[in-house]
Structures are given as structure tokens and as C-alpha cells.
Design an enzyme around this catalytic site. Structure first.
Site, PDB file in Angstrom:
ATOM      1  N   LYS A 141       0.839  -1.208   0.000  1.00  0.00           N
ATOM      2  CA  LYS A 141       0.000   0.000   0.000  1.00  0.00           C
ATOM      3  C   LYS A 141       0.881   1.269   0.000  1.00  0.00           C
ATOM      4  O   LYS A 141       2.097   1.192   0.138  1.00  0.00           O
ATOM      5  CB  LYS A 141      -0.937  -0.020   1.209  1.00  0.00           C
ATOM      6  CG  LYS A 141      -1.885  -1.230   1.232  1.00  0.00           C
ATOM      7  CD  LYS A 141      -2.740  -1.342  -0.030  1.00  0.00           C
ATOM      8  CE  LYS A 141      -3.986  -2.172   0.120  1.00  0.00           C
ATOM      9  NZ  LYS A 141      -3.807  -3.630   0.206  1.00  0.00           N
TER      10      LYS A 141
HETATM   11  C1  LIG Z   1      -5.311  -4.389   0.740  1.00  0.00           C
HETATM   12  C2  LIG Z   1      -6.781  -4.244   0.757  1.00  0.00           C
HETATM   13  C3  LIG Z   1      -7.575  -4.700   1.824  1.00  0.00           C
HETATM   14  C4  LIG Z   1      -7.023  -5.530   2.951  1.00  0.00           C
HETATM   15  O1  LIG Z   1      -6.016  -4.899   3.650  1.00  0.00           O
HETATM   16  P1  LIG Z   1      -5.143  -5.712   4.718  1.00  0.00           P
HETATM   17  O2  LIG Z   1      -4.465  -4.628   5.505  1.00  0.00           O
HETATM   18  O3  LIG Z   1      -4.183  -6.548   3.941  1.00  0.00           O
HETATM   19  O4  LIG Z   1      -6.071  -6.524   5.540  1.00  0.00           O
HETATM   20  C5  LIG Z   1      -8.928  -4.446   1.795  1.00  0.00           C
HETATM   21  N1  LIG Z   1      -9.491  -3.791   0.777  1.00  0.00           N
HETATM   22  C6  LIG Z   1      -8.774  -3.346  -0.274  1.00  0.00           C
HETATM   23  C7  LIG Z   1      -9.468  -2.609  -1.375  1.00  0.00           C
HETATM   24  C8  LIG Z   1      -7.407  -3.579  -0.319  1.00  0.00           C
HETATM   25  O5  LIG Z   1      -6.706  -3.165  -1.387  1.00  0.00           O
END
Ligand SMILES: *Cc1c(COP(=O)(O)O)cnc(C)c1O
Length: 336
Positions: A141
Site C-alpha cells: 500500500k
Molecule cells: C489491501 C486491501 C484490503 C485488505 O487490507 P489488509 O491490511 O491486507 O487486511 C482491503 N481492501 C482493499 C481494497 C485492499 O486493497
């Protein structure tokens, strides 16, 4: 403070953030929550963890890969309790219209802002447009703690409930007992261990400092992609061309011309040394959602998701790298 939220609750990951947000929004067995099929599976799983049923809505179109206002409107029943919106790639959903619709029907709005940390619409950060906003600090992210996440809300009652749910429903924390502020505790809710740890929190504070400049760089590279692809490969659609607001530019999605063999295209890019990916296989295409799939027809999602390719985008990329990717796309699109 960065988001402008009254409360921020740091948690283990965005999946936990979404789960707790669904609980705070009051979701449970018999309830429905509206969600796009074009998102990561965690968005819909979070609804199912509470015993509620996800109801899948279509996306708006080639220029807006976000959940469609009209599809939400059509999906509302007397069992609907919440809408989960996902700001695809960091580009804002139509929040003014969606919030108005939610207020009309008495629905909670949860923003999955995993792609959108730092994004804005109308001068307001994404994540605090709705009742609860969820961020991810996973390693892929825009800012990361390895694994991590956060919920923001301006609602005091939601914040209190989230703090209990995060730590076993306990009324006092290890820290309070360590400092001698409390020697015991009660358990008043069915809580979880969804806390983030100090080590990750320290990483997050440094990452947050880097976020604004990194997001700016991502937006710059995105604009170079738009200009270059328009010139070299006008048959490739680049979504969100005139999207309102300021995007965190989390990913660089493009749509291949209808009829292109996508796996062949990806293979050609790979041989040219360029990694591509897909965001995302629609949730309804997964085996775990096969029983739901039969009930839906989401023509925009089906057509557009099958043509989507995600190009490399990261702050360390050079402007010249973007040109190399565009030239590789030109080559990969030439019929063999
Ligand atoms: C990465 C992501 C998640 C989950 O995030 P985590 O921190 O890995 O649990 C949920 N929704 C979207 C749209 C994502 O890109």
C-alpha cells in the site's frame, strides 16, 4: 490529524478494520450490506464475518471503476443496513450522492480506503466522508507497516465500541495496569485481539511523514502515463481521466481494447521485463462466492474487469521508465 478525523484506532490490518467497522455499524445476521464485486475479497468477507449478507453492486463504467450510485440505489431493500464503498486506485467514489442516499434510507457508510490514504474529494480526505473509514498499511500500500491498518471516525460512540472490540472487550488495558491506573478489568463485549504493536506503529509514523511527497510523485507519474499512452496507444483506455478530487494514485489501471488476449499480453510484457497485475478478479468469480454469483448480472464489472491490467507505479520510478512501459505496451499489442 493528517486525515482530519476526531478518532483514529490503529489495528492489525484493514481486514480487521473492516470487520470491526461492520460490527460498529450494527451489521448482523439477517442484515444486508451493499458492496462492489470489483474489490479485494476482504471488503465482502468483513460483512460475512458478522453473519450479514453482502449484496453486490455494479461499477459505473470505463472512466469510473467505482461502485455505481444507480446500482446502489437499485440494490437497497428493507434489510439493507450499510453501504461499503471502495475508492478504487485511490479515486473517490461519488460520496456526495452516496451520503445523501444513505441519509434518506438511514444507512451507515463504511469507506474501504485501503487504496486511498491521502486522497481527497472537495477538500475532505477520503475515509471521513462516511461513518467509518478503513486504511491498510500492508506492504503493497502507499504507506506501510508490513501489516497494519487504521479506522477513522468522527462518532464518539463508534470510537468507544471500536476500542473495546480491538482489545478483547476489556475495560482497562495492559498500559493502564502497568502505570498503576487500574489493577483489574471487566470484559463487556465479545472482542478480538486486533491491536497493532509499538514496533509497527513506530514504522508507521516515519512512513506517514513520507506519504505526501510519495503520493505527489505517484500523481506526477500517472499524468505522464496518461499523456504518453494517449500519444502511443490511444486504443488503451486510461480510466479516471477527469475524475474529481485528488487521488492517492495507488495503482495505474488501464483497459485493453476489447478482444485482446490478456494473458498473452501479460506474457509479452513479462518477456520485455515488465511486471503487470490485475485489480482485481471480481469477488463473484471466486469459488467461495459461487453460490451468490448465479443471482447477479453486473455487466460493467464483467466487461471491464476482464480487460483491466495494472501497470507498474511506484514513487521510485523515473519518467523514462514510464516511456519504456508504454513502448512495451505498443509492442505487446501488435498481433503476433
Ligand atoms: C489491501 C486491501 C484490503 C485488505 O487490507 P489488509 O491490511 O491486507 O487486511 C482491503 N481492501 C482493499 C481494497 C485492499 O486493497
Amino acid at each position: 490529524a493528517y486525515i482530519g478525523a476526531k478518532h483514529a484506532i490503529a489495528v492489525t490490518n484493514a481486514t480487521a478494520a473492516l470487520h470491526m467497522s461492520c460490527l460498529a455499524a450494527g451489521l448482523g445476521p439477517g442484515d444486508e450490506a451493499i458492496v462492489p464485486s470489483l474489490t479485494f475479497v476482504a471488503t465482502a468477507n468483513a460483512i460475512r464475518y458478522t453473519g450479514a449478507t453482502p449484496v453486490f453492486a455494479d461499477i459505473a463504467g470505463e472512466q469510473d471503476l467505482n461502485i455505481s450510485y444507480h446500482s446502489i440505489d437499485k440494490s437497497i431493500t428493507d434489510r439493507t443496513r450499510a453501504i461499503l464503498v471502495v475508492h478504487y486506485g485511490g479515486y473517490a467514489c461519488d460520496m456526495p450522492s452516496i451520503m445523501e442516499l444513505a441519509h434518506e434510507h438511514g444507512l451507515k457508510v463504511i469507506e474501504d480506503a485501503a487504496h486511498a490514504i491521502g486522497s481527497e474529494l472537495g477538500g475532505i480526505k477520503l475515509g471521513i466522508w462516511g461513518d467509518l473509514g478503513c486504511y491498510s498499511f500492508f506492504s503493497n500500500k502507499n504507506m506501510t507497516t508490513g501489516e497494519g491498518g487504521m479506522i477513522v471516525t468522527n462518532d464518539d460512540d463508534h470510537a468507544r465500541r471500536l476500542q473495546l472490540l480491538r482489545s478483547h472487550g476489556m475495560t482497562s488495558l495492559t498500559w493502564d495496569r502497568h502505570k498503576g491506573h487500574a489493577w483489574s478489568y471487566d470484559v463487556v463485549d465479545l472482542g478480538y485481539n486486533y491491536r497493532i504493536d509499538e514496533i509497527r506503529a513506530a514504522l508507521g509514523k516515519v512512513q506517514l511523514g513520507k506519504l505526501p511527497a510519495n503520493n505527489e510523485r505517484r500523481r506526477h507519474l500517472t499524468q505522464i502515463y496518461r499523456d504518453t499512452l494517449q500519444e502511443l496507444t490511444p486504443q488503451v483506455v486510461v480510466p479516471f481521466a477527469h475524475h474529481p478530487g485528488i487521488s492517492a494514485a495507488h495503482i495505474m489501471p488501464v483497459l485493453l481494447p476489447a478482444g485482446t488476449n490478456r494473458s498473452g499480453f501479460m506474457e509479452s510484457m513479462k518477456t520485455q521485463g515488465i511486471q503487470t497485475s490485475i485489480h482485481c478478479p471480481p469477488i463473484l468469480t471466486f469459488t467461495a462466492y459461487a453460490a451468490e454469483n448465479a443471482k447477479y448480472s453486473l455487466p460493467n464489472t464483467e466487461d471491464i474487469a476482464a480487460r483491466e491490467i495494472t501497470l507498474p507505479l511506484y514513487p521510485g520510478m523515473s519518467d523514462g521508465d514510464v516511456l519504456s512501459v508504454a513502448k512495451a505496451i505498443m509492442h505487446a499489442l501488435v498481433p503476433a
